[in-house]
Design a protein around this motif. Structure first.
Motif, short mmCIF file in Angstrom:
data_model
loop_
_atom_site.label_atom_id
_atom_site.label_comp_id
_atom_site.label_asym_id
_atom_site.label_seq_id
_atom_site.Cartn_x
_atom_site.Cartn_y
_atom_site.Cartn_z
N ALA A 109 7.95 11.20 -27.41
CA ALA A 109 8.36 10.37 -26.28
C ALA A 109 7.38 9.22 -26.07
O ALA A 109 7.80 8.08 -25.82
CB ALA A 109 8.47 11.22 -25.01
N ARG A 110 6.08 9.50 -26.18
CA ARG A 110 5.09 8.43 -26.06
C ARG A 110 5.24 7.40 -27.18
O ARG A 110 5.13 6.20 -26.96
CB ARG A 110 3.67 9.01 -26.06
CG ARG A 110 3.27 9.64 -24.74
CD ARG A 110 1.78 9.91 -24.68
NE ARG A 110 1.31 10.80 -25.73
CZ ARG A 110 1.24 12.12 -25.63
NH1 ARG A 110 1.61 12.72 -24.51
NH2 ARG A 110 0.80 12.85 -26.62
N LEU A 112 7.95 6.66 -28.84
CA LEU A 112 9.16 5.85 -28.58
C LEU A 112 8.91 4.83 -27.49
O LEU A 112 9.42 3.70 -27.55
CB LEU A 112 10.34 6.75 -28.21
CG LEU A 112 10.94 7.57 -29.35
CD1 LEU A 112 12.00 8.52 -28.83
CD2 LEU A 112 11.53 6.66 -30.42
N ALA A 113 8.14 5.20 -26.48
CA ALA A 113 7.83 4.27 -25.39
C ALA A 113 6.99 3.09 -25.87
O ALA A 113 7.05 2.01 -25.28
CB ALA A 113 7.13 5.02 -24.26
N GLU A 114 6.22 3.29 -26.92
CA GLU A 114 5.39 2.22 -27.47
C GLU A 114 6.19 1.19 -28.26
O GLU A 114 5.70 0.09 -28.52
CB GLU A 114 4.31 2.82 -28.39
CG GLU A 114 3.31 3.69 -27.68
CD GLU A 114 2.42 4.45 -28.65
OE1 GLU A 114 2.63 4.36 -29.88
OE2 GLU A 114 1.50 5.15 -28.18
N LEU A 115 7.40 1.55 -28.67
CA LEU A 115 8.21 0.66 -29.50
C LEU A 115 8.80 -0.48 -28.69
O LEU A 115 9.07 -0.32 -27.49
CB LEU A 115 9.35 1.45 -30.15
CG LEU A 115 8.98 2.49 -31.19
CD1 LEU A 115 10.20 3.32 -31.57
CD2 LEU A 115 8.38 1.84 -32.42
N PRO A 116 9.06 -1.63 -29.34
CA PRO A 116 9.78 -2.71 -28.66
C PRO A 116 11.18 -2.22 -28.26
O PRO A 116 11.75 -1.32 -28.90
CB PRO A 116 9.87 -3.81 -29.72
CG PRO A 116 8.81 -3.49 -30.71
CD PRO A 116 8.62 -2.01 -30.68
N GLU A 117 11.74 -2.81 -27.23
CA GLU A 117 13.01 -2.35 -26.67
C GLU A 117 14.12 -2.25 -27.71
O GLU A 117 14.83 -1.26 -27.80
CB GLU A 117 13.44 -3.29 -25.53
CG GLU A 117 14.77 -2.94 -24.90
CD GLU A 117 14.76 -1.60 -24.19
OE1 GLU A 117 15.84 -0.97 -24.11
OE2 GLU A 117 13.70 -1.16 -23.72
N ARG A 118 14.29 -3.30 -28.52
CA ARG A 118 15.38 -3.31 -29.49
C ARG A 118 15.19 -2.25 -30.57
O ARG A 118 16.13 -1.58 -30.98
CB ARG A 118 15.53 -4.70 -30.10
CG ARG A 118 16.74 -4.80 -30.99
CD ARG A 118 17.19 -6.19 -31.32
NE ARG A 118 16.16 -7.11 -31.72
CZ ARG A 118 16.38 -8.35 -32.09
NH1 ARG A 118 17.61 -8.82 -32.12
NH2 ARG A 118 15.40 -9.14 -32.43
N ARG A 152 13.84 2.17 -39.71
CA ARG A 152 12.82 2.68 -40.63
C ARG A 152 11.43 2.55 -40.01
O ARG A 152 10.63 3.48 -40.05
CB ARG A 152 12.89 1.92 -41.95
CG ARG A 152 11.88 2.42 -42.98
CD ARG A 152 11.69 1.46 -44.12
NE ARG A 152 11.13 0.22 -43.59
CZ ARG A 152 11.49 -1.00 -43.99
NH1 ARG A 152 12.39 -1.15 -44.93
NH2 ARG A 152 10.93 -2.07 -43.47
N ASP A 153 11.17 1.39 -39.40
CA ASP A 153 9.87 1.19 -38.75
C ASP A 153 9.67 2.17 -37.59
O ASP A 153 8.56 2.67 -37.37
CB ASP A 153 9.73 -0.26 -38.26
CG ASP A 153 9.67 -1.25 -39.40
OD1 ASP A 153 9.42 -0.84 -40.56
OD2 ASP A 153 9.88 -2.46 -39.14
N ALA A 154 10.73 2.45 -36.86
CA ALA A 154 10.64 3.40 -35.75
C ALA A 154 10.33 4.80 -36.27
O ALA A 154 9.48 5.51 -35.72
CB ALA A 154 11.93 3.41 -34.94
N TYR A 155 11.00 5.20 -37.34
CA TYR A 155 10.72 6.51 -37.94
C TYR A 155 9.26 6.60 -38.38
O TYR A 155 8.58 7.60 -38.15
CB TYR A 155 11.62 6.76 -39.16
CG TYR A 155 12.92 7.44 -38.84
CD1 TYR A 155 12.97 8.78 -38.49
CD2 TYR A 155 14.12 6.75 -38.93
CE1 TYR A 155 14.17 9.41 -38.21
CE2 TYR A 155 15.33 7.36 -38.66
CZ TYR A 155 15.35 8.70 -38.31
OH TYR A 155 16.53 9.32 -38.03
N ARG A 156 8.77 5.57 -39.02
CA ARG A 156 7.38 5.56 -39.48
C ARG A 156 6.41 5.65 -38.30
O ARG A 156 5.42 6.37 -38.35
CB ARG A 156 7.10 4.30 -40.30
CG ARG A 156 7.71 4.35 -41.66
CD ARG A 156 7.39 3.10 -42.44
NE ARG A 156 7.98 3.17 -43.76
CZ ARG A 156 8.19 2.12 -44.53
NH1 ARG A 156 7.86 0.91 -44.12
NH2 ARG A 156 8.74 2.26 -45.72
N HIS A 157 6.72 4.90 -37.25
CA HIS A 157 5.85 4.90 -36.08
C HIS A 157 5.78 6.30 -35.45
O HIS A 157 4.70 6.80 -35.15
CB HIS A 157 6.35 3.87 -35.06
CG HIS A 157 5.52 3.78 -33.84
ND1 HIS A 157 4.28 3.20 -33.82
CD2 HIS A 157 5.74 4.25 -32.58
CE1 HIS A 157 3.76 3.29 -32.62
NE2 HIS A 157 4.64 3.93 -31.83
#
Length: 165
Positions: A109-110, A112-118, A152-157
């Protein structure tokens, strides 16, 4: 003289297995003992049986079957039903596992919260809502390739953040 185990197996394995089945062994046990017979033939150096390897194989399989039956009589295998297993086994995860899973959920959850909105929206649509990348692209205003890059970037993050715990 060395035996050609491959050729012997092709010629006699089924015959040995049938012989063991006739002794009352199950299909699985007969197959296991057939394999054990050829394993013994590979590792043993029989004397005086070079002229009749088939007889040697049958003698080994009979001896293995006798040993198997003797072990089965002295320590019988008891089969219990699934209902008994389910009554004994606790389906709940251990306290340690529950705590670890909670920690991973919080870290996810943390992350995901760090990711840009889009990026977060594209990831959630893909992972949580089950939409395809082609369906997500128009929703976030990007091409399929760009959408895939975001996901892909979100998964990596998220994966990198989970490695930290």
């Amino acid at each position: 003289m060395a035996w050609d185990i491959h050729n012997l197996f092709k010629r006699h394995a089924q015959e040995l297995k049938r012989s063991l089945r006739r002794r009352g062994l199950s299909e699985d046990n007969a197959a296991d003992l057939t394999q054990d017979t050829f394993l013994r033939a590979m590792t043993a150096s029989p004397r005086g049986v070079d002229d009749n390897p088939r007889a040697y194989l049958f003698q080994v399989s009979r001896n293995l079957a006798t040993d198997f039956e003797r072990r089965a009589r002295s320590a019988p295998f008891l089969s219990i039903g699934e209902d008994i297993v389910e009554a004994v086994a606790d389906p709940r995860p251990s306290a340690e596992r529950a705590l670890y899973d909670k920690q991973r959920l919080l870290a996810s959850a943390r992350a995901l919260a760090e990711l840009p909105e889009r990026t977060r929206k594209a990831f959630e649509l893909h992972r949580l809502d089950g939409l395809s990348i082609a369906e997500i692209g128009p929703l976030v205003g990007l091409s399929t390739t760009q959408t895939w890059s975001l996901i892909r970037d979100a998964y990596r993050h998220v994966r990198d953040r989970l490695k930290e715990i």
